[in-house]
Design an enzyme around this catalytic site. Structure first.
Site, PDB file in Angstrom:
ATOM      1  CB  SER A 193      -0.864   0.006   1.269  1.00 11.14           C
ATOM      2  OG  SER A 193      -1.469   1.265   1.475  1.00 11.14           O
ATOM      3  CE1 TYR A 206      -4.308  -1.975   5.056  1.00 17.56           C
ATOM      4  CE2 TYR A 206      -3.325   0.148   4.496  1.00 17.56           C
ATOM      5  CZ  TYR A 206      -3.906  -1.051   4.108  1.00 17.56           C
ATOM      6  OH  TYR A 206      -4.057  -1.328   2.770  1.00 17.56           O
TER       7      TYR A 206
HETATM    8  P1  NDP Z   1     -11.454  -5.956  -0.280  1.00 20.18           P
HETATM    9  O1  NDP Z   1     -11.985  -5.970   1.119  1.00 20.18           O
HETATM   10  O2  NDP Z   1     -12.411  -5.775  -1.379  1.00 20.18           O
HETATM   11  O3  NDP Z   1     -10.637  -7.282  -0.555  1.00 20.18           O
HETATM   12  C1  NDP Z   1      -9.901  -7.923   0.439  1.00 20.18           C
HETATM   13  C2  NDP Z   1      -9.803  -9.380   0.070  1.00 20.18           C
HETATM   14  O4  NDP Z   1      -8.967 -10.045   1.019  1.00 20.18           O
HETATM   15  C3  NDP Z   1     -11.151 -10.073   0.067  1.00 20.18           C
HETATM   16  O5  NDP Z   1     -11.208 -10.948  -1.026  1.00 20.18           O
HETATM   17  C4  NDP Z   1     -11.149 -10.840   1.376  1.00 20.18           C
HETATM   18  O6  NDP Z   1     -11.929 -11.994   1.195  1.00 20.18           O
HETATM   19  C5  NDP Z   1      -9.661 -11.201   1.481  1.00 20.18           C
HETATM   20  N1  NDP Z   1      -9.215 -11.511   2.829  1.00 20.18           N
HETATM   21  C6  NDP Z   1      -9.189 -10.694   3.917  1.00 20.18           C
HETATM   22  N2  NDP Z   1      -8.703 -11.355   4.978  1.00 20.18           N
HETATM   23  C7  NDP Z   1      -8.420 -12.614   4.562  1.00 20.18           C
HETATM   24  C8  NDP Z   1      -7.902 -13.773   5.198  1.00 20.18           C
HETATM   25  N3  NDP Z   1      -7.567 -13.785   6.497  1.00 20.18           N
HETATM   26  N4  NDP Z   1      -7.738 -14.897   4.454  1.00 20.18           N
HETATM   27  C9  NDP Z   1      -8.077 -14.908   3.151  1.00 20.18           C
HETATM   28  N5  NDP Z   1      -8.580 -13.854   2.496  1.00 20.18           N
HETATM   29  C10 NDP Z   1      -8.748 -12.724   3.197  1.00 20.18           C
HETATM   30  O7  NDP Z   1     -10.327  -4.819  -0.289  1.00 20.18           O
HETATM   31  P2  NDP Z   1      -9.257  -4.397  -1.398  1.00 20.18           P
HETATM   32  O8  NDP Z   1      -9.509  -5.072  -2.677  1.00 20.18           O
HETATM   33  O9  NDP Z   1      -9.193  -2.943  -1.328  1.00 20.18           O
HETATM   34  O10 NDP Z   1      -7.902  -4.976  -0.758  1.00 20.18           O
HETATM   35  C11 NDP Z   1      -7.011  -5.829  -1.465  1.00 20.18           C
HETATM   36  C12 NDP Z   1      -5.605  -5.520  -1.015  1.00 20.18           C
HETATM   37  O11 NDP Z   1      -5.229  -4.218  -1.459  1.00 20.18           O
HETATM   38  C13 NDP Z   1      -5.413  -5.527   0.505  1.00 20.18           C
HETATM   39  O12 NDP Z   1      -4.178  -6.116   0.833  1.00 20.18           O
HETATM   40  C14 NDP Z   1      -5.406  -4.049   0.838  1.00 20.18           C
HETATM   41  O13 NDP Z   1      -4.703  -3.785   2.034  1.00 20.18           O
HETATM   42  C15 NDP Z   1      -4.677  -3.505  -0.380  1.00 20.18           C
HETATM   43  N6  NDP Z   1      -4.853  -2.080  -0.598  1.00 20.18           N
HETATM   44  C16 NDP Z   1      -6.082  -1.531  -0.815  1.00 20.18           C
HETATM   45  C17 NDP Z   1      -6.219  -0.177  -1.017  1.00 20.18           C
HETATM   46  C18 NDP Z   1      -7.546   0.482  -1.234  1.00 20.18           C
HETATM   47  O14 NDP Z   1      -7.599   1.726  -1.186  1.00 20.18           O
HETATM   48  N7  NDP Z   1      -8.603  -0.261  -1.509  1.00 20.18           N
HETATM   49  C19 NDP Z   1      -5.039   0.713  -0.985  1.00 20.18           C
HETATM   50  C20 NDP Z   1      -3.804   0.029  -0.771  1.00 20.18           C
HETATM   51  C21 NDP Z   1      -3.723  -1.308  -0.590  1.00 20.18           C
HETATM   52  P3  NDP Z   1     -12.746 -12.781   2.326  1.00 20.18           P
HETATM   53  O15 NDP Z   1     -13.319 -11.773   3.263  1.00 20.18           O
HETATM   54  O16 NDP Z   1     -13.754 -13.523   1.512  1.00 20.18           O
HETATM   55  O17 NDP Z   1     -11.729 -13.684   2.955  1.00 20.18           O
END
Ligand code: NDP
Length: 245
Positions: free
Chosen positions: A142, A155
């Site tokens: 991030s 975070y």
């Molecule tokens: P979402 O919440 O849409 O996606 C997060 C994904 O991670 C989901 O598919 C969720 O699925 C999965 N997940 C969370 N915890 C677990 C776990 N313990 N085991 C397996 N799967 C898990 O958010 P984003 O798409 O925004 O996030 C994706 C990545 O991008 C993250 O790492 C986030 O930190 C990073 N990011 C996002 C930004 C933003 O502004 N959106 C900015 C910078 C980085 P499920 O709940 O079904 O397990």
């Protein structure tokens, strides 16, 4: 192998947001996908949509905090498709809050998902990549790994750890492996403003509405790193909205 077509790619966090859009992007370019997340219904919906569009994908319910789940995910690539070319460690949670609220379960979840989860992926995929003498790690951090803003310290700390671990892995990877860090800025996903303190979530949601970029921007950055020839490593990509400071 140059390009994306035919590559076997395991991707965590595929049930929504950046992971879902990246899965669709890679499937459209001919990748064979092993998709992981905890919400089975959402994961199955992504797999079904990709399959209906003629793509190749299988879903594996995983919690990245569990070592054996990551092993199941990566082994599925080898069992179903004969190899594993890339592991995209994208699963994440942005449940942020000020320290005084003592939301220690959220702190634990960020450590477990971003740090332990990443290490579990390395532990599962590295032996496969070494055996094959090829493979690529793509780790999603991030812009918070570059600058700390309140109340995102936990975070940011865990995403800084992703950055540090990725660089260390790259230094040890040798000529056969590729290691890429992709650091998105504000991205329009359901993960923004989900969990954490209501005040922090509201502030993030407002920022999302004002400045977020589409998840496709991150998907194409990940695709760019993957499609390079074997001997070319895109070590680091930061992709953010132009309006983000
Ligand atoms: P979402 O919440 O849409 O996606 C997060 C994904 O991670 C989901 O598919 C969720 O699925 C999965 N997940 C969370 N915890 C677990 C776990 N313990 N085991 C397996 N799967 C898990 O958010 P984003 O798409 O925004 O996030 C994706 C990545 O991008 C993250 O790492 C986030 O930190 C990073 N990011 C996002 C930004 C933003 O502004 N959106 C900015 C910078 C980085 P499920 O709940 O079904 O397990």
């Amino acid at each position: 192998m140059t390009g994306i077509k035919g590559k076997v790619i395991a991707l965590t966090g595929a049930s929504s947001g950046i992971g879902e859009v990246t899965a669709t992007y890679l499937a459209g370019r001919g990748a064979r996908l092993v998709l992981g997340a905890r919400r089975e219904d959402r994961l199955n919906a992504v797999v079904d949509r990709i399959t209906a569009q003629g793509g190749s994908a299988v879903g594996v319910v995983v919690d990245v905090a569990h070592r054996e789940d990551l092993k199941r995910l990566t082994d599925t690539g080898v069992d179903r498709f004969g190899r594993l070319d890339v592991l995209v460690s994208n699963a994440g949670t942005m449940a942020v809050s000020p320290f005084d609220e003592l939301r220690q379960d959220d702190w634990d979840a960020m450590v477990a998902t971003h740090i332990t989860g990443l290490l579990n992926g390395i532990g599962a995929a590295l032996p496969i990549f070494r055996r094959q003498r090829s493979g690529q790690f793509v780790n999603v951090a991030s812009t918070a790994a570059y600058v700390v803003t309140s109340p995102l310290a936990v975070y940011a700390a865990t995403k800084t750890a992703v950055k540090v671990l990725t660089e260390g892995l790259r230094q040890e990877s040798g000529p056969d492996l590729r290691v890429t860090l992709v650091s998105p800025g504000f991205t329009d996903t359901e993960g923004v403003g989900k969990g954490g303190s209501p005040e922090a979530a509201a502030a993030l949601l407002q920022q999302r509405a004002e400045i977020a970029m589409p998840p496709s921007a991150v998907a194409s950055a990940i695709g760019y790193a993957i499609e390079q020839p074997d001997g070319v490593d895109i070590s680091e990509i930061v992709v953010r909205p132009t309006v983000q400071a």
